[in-house]
Design an enzyme around this catalytic site. Structure first.
Site, PDB file in Angstrom:
ATOM      1  CB  ILE A 124      38.807 -56.247 -22.178  1.00  0.00           C
ATOM      2  CG1 ILE A 124      37.343 -56.713 -22.178  1.00  0.00           C
ATOM      3  CG2 ILE A 124      39.073 -55.288 -21.018  1.00  0.00           C
ATOM      4  CD1 ILE A 124      36.998 -57.637 -21.025  1.00  0.00           C
ATOM      5  CG  LEU A 170      42.427 -53.323 -31.527  1.00  0.00           C
ATOM      6  CD1 LEU A 170      43.536 -52.644 -32.316  1.00  0.00           C
ATOM      7  CD2 LEU A 170      41.291 -52.338 -31.260  1.00  0.00           C
ATOM      8  CE  LYS A 171      43.291 -58.800 -24.751  1.00  0.00           C
ATOM      9  NZ  LYS A 171      43.545 -57.893 -23.617  1.00  0.00           N
ATOM     10  CG  MET A 172      44.363 -61.997 -31.435  1.00  0.00           C
ATOM     11  SD  MET A 172      44.820 -63.255 -30.193  1.00  0.00           S
ATOM     12  CE  MET A 172      44.150 -62.522 -28.679  1.00  0.00           C
ATOM     13  CB  ALA A 175      47.618 -59.023 -26.244  1.00  0.00           C
TER      14      ALA A 175
END
Length: 300
Positions: A124, A170-172, A175
């Site tokens: 997300i 992608l989230k890592m 973020a």
């Protein structure tokens, strides 16, 4: 698989907002609220999420389970669901939406798939989806297309590949940029305050970096009630980077900044209690005054 009922683990700030969108667009959402806090129960009620009591009942009634938890809880939640699946023999779609390292989500996938469940890696990006167009859910895995059914019920679902770990990666990466920047900025603003140079620094940033000043004015006030959740996220990013042969130290440091914020009065507020219009200067002053002694000093 046709999705009609969505189980939410757990209806916190993000999970409740996702459920609310699905409810408003015609899907039934449920949660297992046995032994959950009063705040979680209130959030679930406000989002029209039906309480089915136990995790077993949630699995029995759900077509898809969305795991939206703090990173530290992701593996245990998956283990519990896999155990229930083994007992009730129900075919469901299990979607891990947690901010965890790619190598961890691959282990979670193996755990869940061993019970016969369809697994999707999801991440997300953006705030809880209360305002349309601001939140994306990226998905990957061999059957990630199954999750795109939720496009018809108000969520922005984007499939980016057929490998588990791609969505989490992608989230890592994202973020690391956004929450990493917030951590660095929070610490340097506290440093400037303690040096008696906060006004001079902010005048310079506002003049030479107006876009950055606007980002910090928006991001730091909304960060403080979430700092306790972001500790684990920074640690997951550190483990991701270490696995890639890059330095992990930057993000363990970012985790320390959020650990510092967590223990202040601002960090102990819930998102519902947080005053989003609180001036940035007041926030930095409070954090500076209430922060524990330097972690560097504590660690020698």
């Amino acid at each position: 698989m046709q999705i009609q009922t969505v189980g939410i683990l757990s209806p916190g700030d993000m999970g409740q907002a996702i459920a609310s969108v699905l409810n408003q667009n015609g899907l039934k959402t449920i949660a297992a609220l046995d032994d959950r806090s009063q705040r979680t129960r209130q959030l679930a009620a406000a989002g029209n999420i039906q309480d089915v009591g136990s995790l077993t009942e949630l699995v029995i009634e759900s077509d898809v389970v969305l795991s939206v938890l703090v990173p530290a809880a992701a593996t245990e939640a998956a283990r519990q669901v896999a155990e229930v699946i083994g007992n009730v023999r129900k075919q469901i779609l299990y979607v891990d939406c947690n901010a965890v390292a790619p190598q961890k989500v691959k282990r979670i996938a193996q755990l869940v798939e061993s019970s016969g469940v369809i697994f999707v890696d999801a991440s997300i990006i953006g705030p809880p989806p209360r305002v349309p167009g601001r939140t994306r859910i990226y998905a990957s895995g061999k059957q990630a297309d199954e999750l795109q059914q939720l496009q018809n019920y108000g969520l922005d679902i984007r499939v980016i590949g057929d490998e588990v770990g791609q969505a989490s990666g992608l989230k890592m990466s994202y973020a690391a940029l956004t929450k990493g920047l917030t951590a660095i900025s929070t610490e340097l603003l506290i440093a400037a305050h303690r040096l008696g140079l906060d006004e001079q620094l902010w005048n310079e940033v506002s003049s030479s970096q107006p876009e950055l000043a606007a980002i910090l004015t928006r991001s730091i006030p909304s960060m403080t009630p979430k700092a306790h959740r972001w500790i684990g996220e920074m640690e997951e990013i550190a483990e991701t980077f270490q696995e890639l042969g890059l330095t992990e130290r930057i993000f363990y440091g970012a985790a320390d900044v959020y650990r510092l914020v967590k223990d202040t009065s601002l960090g102990k507020e819930t998102p519902e209690e947080c005053d989003r219009d609180r001036p940035l200067r007041d926030i930095i002053t409070t954090l500076s005054d209430e922060a524990a002694p330097s972690l560097l000093d504590e660690n020698g």
